[in-house]
Design an enzyme around this catalytic site. Structure first.
Site, PDB file in Angstrom:
ATOM      1  N   GLU A  77       2.538   8.778   8.574  1.00 33.58           N
ATOM      2  CA  GLU A  77       2.069   7.546   9.216  1.00 33.58           C
ATOM      3  C   GLU A  77       2.742   7.276  10.573  1.00 33.58           C
ATOM      4  OE1 GLU A  77       0.376   4.416   6.254  1.00 33.58           O
ATOM      5  OE2 GLU A  77       2.496   4.720   5.776  1.00 33.58           O
ATOM      6  N   HIS A  96       7.341  -0.096  10.078  1.00 36.26           N
ATOM      7  CA  HIS A  96       6.261  -0.152   9.082  1.00 36.26           C
ATOM      8  C   HIS A  96       6.901  -0.069   7.707  1.00 36.26           C
ATOM      9  CE1 HIS A  96       2.885   0.523   6.575  1.00 36.26           C
ATOM     10  NE2 HIS A  96       3.196   1.783   6.336  1.00 36.26           N
ATOM     11  N   HIS A  98       6.699  -1.547   3.178  1.00 34.55           N
ATOM     12  CA  HIS A  98       5.924  -2.033   2.030  1.00 34.55           C
ATOM     13  C   HIS A  98       6.800  -2.934   1.175  1.00 34.55           C
ATOM     14  CE1 HIS A  98       5.046   2.441   2.704  1.00 34.55           C
ATOM     15  NE2 HIS A  98       4.052   1.835   3.317  1.00 34.55           N
ATOM     16  N   HIS A 166      -1.422  -2.472   1.260  1.00 36.13           N
ATOM     17  CA  HIS A 166      -0.535  -1.421   1.761  1.00 36.13           C
ATOM     18  C   HIS A 166       0.833  -1.935   2.231  1.00 36.13           C
ATOM     19  CE1 HIS A 166      -0.215   2.263   4.721  1.00 36.13           C
ATOM     20  NE2 HIS A 166       0.940   1.939   4.200  1.00 36.13           N
TER      21      HIS A 166
HETATM   22 ZN    ZN Z   1       2.694   2.865   4.701  1.00 34.50          ZN
END
Ligand code: ZN
Length: 235
Positions: A77, A96, A98, A166
Site C-alpha cells: 500500500e 496509514h 487500522h 479498512h
Molecule cells: Zn491498509
C-alpha cells in the site's frame, strides 16, 4: 549527523511512537517526503513499524517505484503515500493505519467530529472513501495508482480520510505534526465513541477548531508532545 540522517532517524522514531501508542501494529506505515527532493519519499521496507530501523528505509519516486538497488519487498500500500505526495505539495509526511480506535468510523454510520481540544488538530471534517464506488469488489487494499489517486481526491485539502472497512490516512506538514494528528484522531475518536451512549455530545465549533487546532501545532507544543511520546517509545 547530517540533516538527512537526522530526518531519517526521526522517521524511525515516528514508526516506534505510532506503534507504542497503538496506532500502528503489525500493519500500517508512515513515510516522509524527501527533504532533498520533492519528487521522492522515504518509507520502511515491508516490516512492522515497531521493528523498523534506519537500514530498513527505502526511497521511492511519487509513482512509488523503488529508487536505488534495495530489492527487499516494499509495502503493497505504499502507493497511498506516493499518490498523496503527488496531489498535495504541502504534505511532508503521511501515515496509514487500522487502529481499533478509528475502525467504527470506517464501518458504522458514525461521523467523526472534534469533541476535544486536541481533536481539533485534525480540522473540521474527515471524509469517508469507499473503494466500492469506483472499483467494485477488491481485496480492500489500496494497491494501484488509480486507487491512490481516488483516495487522494477524497482527502482533498483536509488532514485525514477514513477508508470504508479498512482504516485511515492522516497527513502532516512535518513528521511531528503528522504524529500529533494521527494520535489525536484516534484519541478523539475513542472519547467520542465512549461519550455517545450518554447522549448530548457537543462537538467543537468551527471557530474553536480553528483556534485550538492552530495552538496544538505550535512548535513548542509539538516538541513537548514528541519528547513525551519518543521517551515512551524508548528513544
Ligand atoms: Zn491498509
Amino acid at each position: 549527523m547530517s540533516e538527512l540522517a537526522s530526518d531519517l532517524a526521526e522517521l524511525v522514531t515516528a514508526n516506534h511512537i505510532l506503534a507504542r501508542e497503538d496506532v500502528l501494529d503489525a500493519f500500517g506505515h508512515v513515510s516522509l517526503r524527501s527533504p532533498q527532493a520533492d519528487g521522492e519519499y522515504f518509507i520502511s521496507r515491508s516490516r512492522s513499524p515497531e521493528l523498523v530501523v534506519v537500514e530498513d528505509l527505502q526511497r521511492y519516486d511519487l509513482d512509488s517505484k523503488l529508487l536505488g538497488d534495495d530489492e527487499r519487498r516494499g509495502y503493497i500500500e505504499r502507493v497511498i503515500h506516493g499518490g498523496i505526495y503527488k496531489a498535495r505539495p504541502d504534505v511532508k509526511a503521511v501515515a496509514h493505519f487500522h487502529s481499533p480506535a478509528i475502525m467504527p468510523f470506517c464501518v458504522a454510520d458514525i461521523v467523526w467530529k472534534p469533541v476535544t481540544h486536541l481533536g481539533a488538530t485534525i480540522g473540521t471534517d474527515v471524509a469517508l472513501w469507499d473503494s466500492q464506488a469506483e472499483f467494485g469488489d477488491t481485496d480492500m487494499l489500496v494497491s494501484t495508482a488509480d486507487q491512490a489517486a481516488s483516495l487522494a481526491r477524497a482527502l482533498a485539502n483536509s488532514n485525514a480520510v477514513f477508508l470504508r472497512g479498512h482504516g485511515a490516512v492522516v497527513v502532516g506538514g512535518s513528521l511531528r505534526e503528522l504524529v500529533m494528528r494521527t494520535i489525536q484522531l484516534c484519541r478523539n475518536g475513542d472519547v467520542l465513541l465512549r461519550s455517545l451512549p450518554f447522549g448530548g455530545v457537543t462537538p467543537l465549533t468551527a471557530g474553536e477548531i480553528a483556534l485550538s487546532g492552530a495552538k496544538n501545532l505550535e512548535p513548542p507544543v509539538l516538541a513537548r508532545a514528541w519528547d513525551y511520546w519518543a521517551t515512551r517509545a524508548g528513544h
